[in-house]
Motif scaffolding. Sequence first.
Motif, mmCIF file in Angstrom:
data_model
loop_
_atom_site.group_PDB
_atom_site.id
_atom_site.type_symbol
_atom_site.label_atom_id
_atom_site.label_comp_id
_atom_site.label_asym_id
_atom_site.label_seq_id
_atom_site.Cartn_x
_atom_site.Cartn_y
_atom_site.Cartn_z
ATOM 1 N N THR A 54 0.856 -1.183 0.000
ATOM 2 C CA THR A 54 0.000 0.000 0.000
ATOM 3 C C THR A 54 0.886 1.223 0.000
ATOM 4 O O THR A 54 2.108 1.126 0.152
ATOM 5 C CB THR A 54 -0.947 0.007 1.222
ATOM 6 O OG1 THR A 54 -1.855 1.086 1.104
ATOM 7 C CG2 THR A 54 -0.183 0.103 2.525
ATOM 8 N N TYR A 55 0.293 2.387 -0.209
ATOM 9 C CA TYR A 55 1.029 3.639 -0.167
ATOM 10 C C TYR A 55 0.006 4.753 0.023
ATOM 11 O O TYR A 55 -1.203 4.551 -0.119
ATOM 12 C CB TYR A 55 1.875 3.866 -1.423
ATOM 13 C CG TYR A 55 1.170 3.593 -2.730
ATOM 14 C CD1 TYR A 55 0.401 4.569 -3.362
ATOM 15 C CD2 TYR A 55 1.283 2.348 -3.345
ATOM 16 C CE1 TYR A 55 -0.242 4.321 -4.557
ATOM 17 C CE2 TYR A 55 0.640 2.085 -4.546
ATOM 18 C CZ TYR A 55 -0.115 3.068 -5.146
ATOM 19 O OH TYR A 55 -0.761 2.817 -6.331
ATOM 20 N N ARG A 111 -3.290 5.935 -2.513
ATOM 21 C CA ARG A 111 -3.422 4.922 -3.559
ATOM 22 C C ARG A 111 -4.795 5.068 -4.233
ATOM 23 O O ARG A 111 -5.789 5.296 -3.552
ATOM 24 C CB ARG A 111 -3.294 3.531 -2.925
ATOM 25 C CG ARG A 111 -3.311 2.385 -3.926
ATOM 26 C CD ARG A 111 -3.154 1.069 -3.202
ATOM 27 N NE ARG A 111 -3.092 -0.044 -4.134
ATOM 28 C CZ ARG A 111 -2.980 -1.323 -3.775
ATOM 29 N NH1 ARG A 111 -2.915 -1.628 -2.483
ATOM 30 N NH2 ARG A 111 -2.920 -2.276 -4.684
ATOM 31 N N GLU A 112 -4.837 4.911 -5.549
ATOM 32 C CA GLU A 112 -6.048 5.162 -6.344
ATOM 33 C C GLU A 112 -6.543 6.579 -6.035
ATOM 34 O O GLU A 112 -7.610 6.800 -5.461
ATOM 35 C CB GLU A 112 -7.111 4.096 -6.067
ATOM 36 C CG GLU A 112 -6.642 2.679 -6.415
ATOM 37 C CD GLU A 112 -7.722 1.625 -6.245
ATOM 38 O OE1 GLU A 112 -8.924 1.941 -6.391
ATOM 39 O OE2 GLU A 112 -7.361 0.464 -5.961
ATOM 40 N N TYR A 113 -5.731 7.528 -6.446
ATOM 41 C CA TYR A 113 -5.894 8.921 -6.017
ATOM 42 C C TYR A 113 -7.267 9.498 -6.359
ATOM 43 O O TYR A 113 -7.778 10.366 -5.631
ATOM 44 C CB TYR A 113 -4.794 9.793 -6.635
ATOM 45 C CG TYR A 113 -4.895 11.233 -6.203
ATOM 46 C CD1 TYR A 113 -4.542 11.605 -4.906
ATOM 47 C CD2 TYR A 113 -5.393 12.211 -7.068
ATOM 48 C CE1 TYR A 113 -4.650 12.910 -4.487
ATOM 49 C CE2 TYR A 113 -5.510 13.527 -6.654
ATOM 50 C CZ TYR A 113 -5.141 13.871 -5.364
ATOM 51 O OH TYR A 113 -5.270 15.175 -4.937
ATOM 52 N N GLU A 173 -3.473 4.256 4.263
ATOM 53 C CA GLU A 173 -4.815 4.662 3.850
ATOM 54 C C GLU A 173 -5.535 5.483 4.922
ATOM 55 O O GLU A 173 -6.067 6.565 4.611
ATOM 56 C CB GLU A 173 -5.647 3.444 3.464
ATOM 57 C CG GLU A 173 -7.045 3.797 2.957
ATOM 58 C CD GLU A 173 -7.803 2.586 2.438
ATOM 59 O OE1 GLU A 173 -7.639 2.257 1.253
ATOM 60 O OE2 GLU A 173 -8.536 1.954 3.240
ATOM 61 N N GLN A 209 7.153 6.529 0.052
ATOM 62 C CA GLN A 209 5.715 6.385 0.175
ATOM 63 C C GLN A 209 4.971 7.697 -0.088
ATOM 64 O O GLN A 209 3.756 7.702 -0.245
ATOM 65 C CB GLN A 209 5.352 5.886 1.580
ATOM 66 C CG GLN A 209 5.827 4.478 1.891
ATOM 67 C CD GLN A 209 5.013 3.453 1.134
ATOM 68 O OE1 GLN A 209 5.165 3.283 -0.070
ATOM 69 N NE2 GLN A 209 4.118 2.776 1.820
ATOM 70 N N TYR A 257 2.837 10.304 -4.022
ATOM 71 C CA TYR A 257 1.542 10.731 -4.541
ATOM 72 C C TYR A 257 0.852 11.769 -3.653
ATOM 73 O O TYR A 257 -0.329 12.044 -3.833
ATOM 74 C CB TYR A 257 0.627 9.520 -4.740
ATOM 75 C CG TYR A 257 1.143 8.574 -5.810
ATOM 76 C CD1 TYR A 257 1.259 8.986 -7.137
ATOM 77 C CD2 TYR A 257 1.534 7.284 -5.479
ATOM 78 C CE1 TYR A 257 1.740 8.121 -8.107
ATOM 79 C CE2 TYR A 257 2.026 6.416 -6.446
ATOM 80 C CZ TYR A 257 2.130 6.847 -7.759
ATOM 81 O OH TYR A 257 2.614 5.992 -8.725
#
Length: 270
Positions: free
Chosen positions: A82-83, A86-88, A117, A158, A161
């Motif tokens: 994960t980061y 994620r899925e911006y 998250e 990480q 984004y």
Amino acid sequence: MASLPSLPVLGEQHFRQLQQLMRDASGIHLASNKRSLVAGRLLKRLRHFELDSYDDYLSRLTHPQYARERRLVVDLLTTNETYFFREYAHFEFLGQWLSGRGGPLRLWSAACSSGEEPYSLAMTAAEHTRGNEWSVLGSDLSQSMLGIAEQGIYDMAQARYFPEGWLHRHCLCGVDDMAGRLRVQAWLRNKVQFREINVVQPLPDKLGQFDVIFLRNLLIYFDSAQKQHIVRNLADKLRPGGLLFIGHAESIHGFNLPLRPVRPSVFERL
């Protein structure tokens, strides 16, 4: 030239034992095409115990004194990549939805892994809500991942984004022996609570209701009946008008739930 030692082989019978262990402990079904992945992830545990075969390792797992090792198996066989953000597109839409809203607001990351998250949810709430009456719950079935999450310390990679300016507003960047790492600021960490919750099992009675639930990239591990059971339980924890987010590669089509789609992989509670 001396030949290299051969690697232990994870046979069909031993793989079935591991499938059953995972099903009993977490409800997750290991697909048959995951056998080589499972063998690779558990090989380090064979090396740790200086064992020559998976048979020896699985024999140990049957003994009561290896309860912690069985839990570690679940951790190792659950994908935890994960980061932040994620899925911006999900966070972008959430920010719009939260914009100008006042509290109290409750957000839940229901498969939070190592915490990126729920902290992303907290930063989004901090940037877009009116006032400070909001909180975030992060839950997972992995105690080791929750331990990492509570610390709030991550590699700087990480942060690739993060929206512009958010890293410096919400995190501390390490220096000296912490160079290359970041830590979520204390005030933001204090807005996030972490709990061990297995969403396959009955949810805690006093969990309460939420305005937003993220359940992303978890449903892929379950069959259709289990997916419907999980999503129905979580939908019951959403306030009317609240939002459920699932992963872009996941689907709840045909589940006959009190949810209506509002964006790809985003649903509103009716």
